[in-house]
Scaffold this motif. Structure first.
Motif, PDB file in Angstrom:
ATOM      1  N   GLY A  10       0.831  -1.177   0.000  1.00  0.00           N
ATOM      2  CA  GLY A  10       0.000   0.000   0.000  1.00  0.00           C
ATOM      3  C   GLY A  10       0.876   1.241   0.000  1.00  0.00           C
ATOM      4  O   GLY A  10       2.108   1.152   0.065  1.00  0.00           O
ATOM      5  N   GLY A  11       0.249   2.412  -0.076  1.00  0.00           N
ATOM      6  CA  GLY A  11       1.014   3.649   0.014  1.00  0.00           C
ATOM      7  C   GLY A  11       1.125   4.385  -1.301  1.00  0.00           C
ATOM      8  O   GLY A  11       0.936   3.819  -2.386  1.00  0.00           O
ATOM      9  N   ALA A  12       1.465   5.686  -1.205  1.00  0.00           N
ATOM     10  CA  ALA A  12       1.539   6.568  -2.370  1.00  0.00           C
ATOM     11  C   ALA A  12       2.488   6.086  -3.458  1.00  0.00           C
ATOM     12  O   ALA A  12       2.189   6.263  -4.642  1.00  0.00           O
ATOM     13  CB  ALA A  12       1.928   7.981  -1.917  1.00  0.00           C
ATOM     14  N   PRO A  13       3.654   5.483  -3.134  1.00  0.00           N
ATOM     15  CA  PRO A  13       4.547   5.038  -4.218  1.00  0.00           C
ATOM     16  C   PRO A  13       3.919   4.024  -5.160  1.00  0.00           C
ATOM     17  O   PRO A  13       4.397   3.836  -6.277  1.00  0.00           O
ATOM     18  CB  PRO A  13       5.730   4.422  -3.455  1.00  0.00           C
ATOM     19  CG  PRO A  13       5.723   5.103  -2.132  1.00  0.00           C
ATOM     20  CD  PRO A  13       4.270   5.306  -1.810  1.00  0.00           C
ATOM     21  N   LEU A  39       1.026  -7.514   0.414  1.00  0.00           N
ATOM     22  CA  LEU A  39       2.150  -8.212   1.041  1.00  0.00           C
ATOM     23  C   LEU A  39       2.869  -7.316   2.044  1.00  0.00           C
ATOM     24  O   LEU A  39       3.424  -7.786   3.017  1.00  0.00           O
ATOM     25  CB  LEU A  39       3.124  -8.702  -0.034  1.00  0.00           C
ATOM     26  CG  LEU A  39       2.515  -9.658  -1.077  1.00  0.00           C
ATOM     27  CD1 LEU A  39       3.602 -10.159  -2.029  1.00  0.00           C
ATOM     28  CD2 LEU A  39       1.811 -10.832  -0.407  1.00  0.00           C
ATOM     29  N   GLN A  40       2.872  -6.010   1.765  1.00  0.00           N
ATOM     30  CA  GLN A  40       3.439  -5.027   2.677  1.00  0.00           C
ATOM     31  C   GLN A  40       2.475  -3.853   2.810  1.00  0.00           C
ATOM     32  O   GLN A  40       1.637  -3.640   1.946  1.00  0.00           O
ATOM     33  CB  GLN A  40       4.785  -4.497   2.167  1.00  0.00           C
ATOM     34  CG  GLN A  40       5.873  -5.541   2.043  1.00  0.00           C
ATOM     35  CD  GLN A  40       7.198  -4.924   1.575  1.00  0.00           C
ATOM     36  OE1 GLN A  40       7.221  -3.876   0.950  1.00  0.00           O
ATOM     37  NE2 GLN A  40       8.297  -5.577   1.897  1.00  0.00           N
ATOM     38  N   GLY A  41       2.636  -3.080   3.870  1.00  0.00           N
ATOM     39  CA  GLY A  41       1.845  -1.864   4.006  1.00  0.00           C
ATOM     40  C   GLY A  41       0.392  -2.139   4.348  1.00  0.00           C
ATOM     41  O   GLY A  41      -0.026  -3.284   4.547  1.00  0.00           O
ATOM     42  N   ASN A  57       1.869  -7.915   6.077  1.00  0.00           N
ATOM     43  CA  ASN A  57       2.884  -7.245   6.906  1.00  0.00           C
ATOM     44  C   ASN A  57       4.247  -7.937   6.853  1.00  0.00           C
ATOM     45  O   ASN A  57       4.893  -8.148   7.881  1.00  0.00           O
ATOM     46  CB  ASN A  57       2.413  -7.154   8.364  1.00  0.00           C
ATOM     47  CG  ASN A  57       1.161  -6.301   8.504  1.00  0.00           C
ATOM     48  OD1 ASN A  57       1.104  -5.198   7.965  1.00  0.00           O
ATOM     49  ND2 ASN A  57       0.163  -6.821   9.185  1.00  0.00           N
ATOM     50  N   MET A  58       4.692  -8.261   5.651  1.00  0.00           N
ATOM     51  CA  MET A  58       5.966  -8.945   5.478  1.00  0.00           C
ATOM     52  C   MET A  58       7.053  -7.963   5.049  1.00  0.00           C
ATOM     53  O   MET A  58       6.779  -6.985   4.345  1.00  0.00           O
ATOM     54  CB  MET A  58       5.833 -10.064   4.449  1.00  0.00           C
ATOM     55  CG  MET A  58       4.969 -11.210   4.913  1.00  0.00           C
ATOM     56  SD  MET A  58       5.037 -12.617   3.777  1.00  0.00           S
ATOM     57  CE  MET A  58       4.152 -13.853   4.732  1.00  0.00           C
ATOM     58  N   THR A  59       8.275  -8.221   5.453  1.00  0.00           N
ATOM     59  CA  THR A  59       9.399  -7.392   5.039  1.00  0.00           C
ATOM     60  C   THR A  59       9.873  -7.820   3.652  1.00  0.00           C
ATOM     61  O   THR A  59       9.620  -8.948   3.211  1.00  0.00           O
ATOM     62  CB  THR A  59      10.569  -7.534   6.021  1.00  0.00           C
ATOM     63  OG1 THR A  59      11.046  -8.884   5.973  1.00  0.00           O
ATOM     64  CG2 THR A  59      10.142  -7.186   7.439  1.00  0.00           C
ATOM     65  N   SER A  60      10.591  -6.925   2.994  1.00  0.00           N
ATOM     66  CA  SER A  60      11.154  -7.272   1.687  1.00  0.00           C
ATOM     67  C   SER A  60      12.120  -8.432   1.805  1.00  0.00           C
ATOM     68  O   SER A  60      12.179  -9.309   0.935  1.00  0.00           O
ATOM     69  CB  SER A  60      11.862  -6.050   1.081  1.00  0.00           C
ATOM     70  OG  SER A  60      10.929  -5.047   0.768  1.00  0.00           O
TER      71      SER A  60
END
Length: 367
Positions: A10-13, A39-41, A57-60
């Motif tokens: 998620g998120g603006a990027p 997967l993130q955000g 909520n996983m890290t890269s």
């Protein structure tokens, strides 16, 4: 039975990705439920309503199997597999090669599920990525790209069929949300006067070409104290761009307004929209500006010519002198005439109809 829509974050990027996936899914039958995975955000950080999303909520590092996570990758795959089984999914829509690397190994052994991978921009596929795509059962895998230019590039690289799904907006819906020139300028804190306002929209990253644009605008506006440049967006290059704007030739002439969730409603504030990108998979800003009937000056990129043809106004990427001259020429042209020609070239109604048809075919597997 359901569709699972898997996006990296998620998120603006990732706003353009969210928009494209939302457009695709809006073309589906209402009876087909859609479940979104991030997967993130978080879903709250998305610019659009993605519904009740499952946030992993996983890290890269974990997703890419780095360090100790390489040993734990089977556990992650098992979690994904169980979630897919619980969802009763029959179609999974994947956001690009990063998400594909994560999910395709799981989906490969789930023959009841068809997979559609959407490519949103230029992608450097390493040998492992190419092998992953080529090794997936062809009868269950569809690859699509958001422009004909990108589809052809990927098809040449992969030696596999890649469908062109040129993203588009519902013209009536988009235009109904647009603010008037006066209201849009008020929202941006701009003078409602004869001031010439050039606009640019995008993340503040190197690939968007804003550093070149500032230099070019500084040259073009040197004898035009009433010209202004407004850049809408946020990103890691803000500090460097702000430092450049603080120099005498640009001070009080350029405004960085940051990220605005309602930017799609504000295009009529601008006399011209400038898109100095070094590379694009599609460039939704171009479509949004043209739908608002605001003329566009863009980088000389194949994907922009694909959409505007000879009605487009172009300058070579990263060419400060070329962009400066193009801005001066644009200021002397009839904005209404250019905008009308670009609108006819983009043909928004036909583009939306074609997009809707191809999107339904991709999901149904009937293409």
């Amino acid at each position: 039975m359901s569709i699972i829509n898997v996006m990296w974050a998620g998120g603006a990027p990732f706003a353009s990705v969210h928009k494209v996936h939302n457009q695709i899914l809006s073309r589906m039958e209402p009876a087909m439920p859609v479940k979104t995975w991030l997967l993130q955000g978080s879903a709250a950080a998305c610019q659009i309503d993605v519904g009740a999303a499952l946030e992993w909520n996983m890290t890269s590092a974990r997703l890419k199997g780095r360090h100790v996570w390489r040993l734990l990758k089977p556990l992650m795959h098992n979690r994904f597999r169980q979630a897919l089984l619980d969802s009763d999914a029959r179609v999974v829509l994947l956001d690009g090669i990063g998400v594909a690397r994560t999910l395709l190994p799981v989906l490969k052994v789930m023959p009841q599920i068809r997979v559609v991978v959407i490519f949103h921009g230029a992608t450097r596929l390493n040998p492992a990525g190419r092998e992953l795509l080529r090794g997936f059962p062809a009868s269950r895998l569809t690859l699509a790209a958001v422009s004909q230019t990108l589809a052809m590039s990927l098809q040449d690289e992969l030696g596999m069929q890649v469908a062109a799904l040129r993203s588009a907006f519902d013209p009536a819906q988009f235009q109904a949300a647009l603010l008037s020139r006066e209201a849009a300028r008020a929202r941006l804190g701009l003078p409602d006067s004869q001031t010439r306002i050039f606009g640019a929209v995008g993340r503040l990253v190197d690939s968007k070409g804003f550093a070149c644009l500032l230099e070019a605008f500084g040259r073009a506006a040197i004898h035009h104290p009433d010209w202004r440049l407004v850049i809408v967006g946020e990103g890691p290059r803000r500090e460097a761009l702000q430092a450049r704007i603080a120099r005498p030739d640009l001070v009080d002439k350029v405004l960085l307004v940051g990220h605005l969730e309602d930017v799609a409603t504000l295009y009529r504030a601008f006399d011209w929209v400038l898109i100095p990108s070094l590379d694009e998979g599609l460039g939704l800003t171009l479509q949004e500006a043209v739908l608002a009937r605001v003329p566009v000056l863009a980088s000389e990129l194949a994907v922009f010519r694909e959409q505007l043809g000879d009605t487009g106004w172009y300058a070579m990427p990263n060419d400060e002198s070329g962009w400066s001259e193009a801005i001066e020429r644009a200021a002397q042209a009839s904005a209404d005439t250019v905008a009308a020609a670009q609108y006819r070239a983009l043909a928004p109604d036909e583009a939306w109809s074609s997009f809707s048809q191809v999107a339904r075919q991709l999901i149904s597997g009937s293409q």
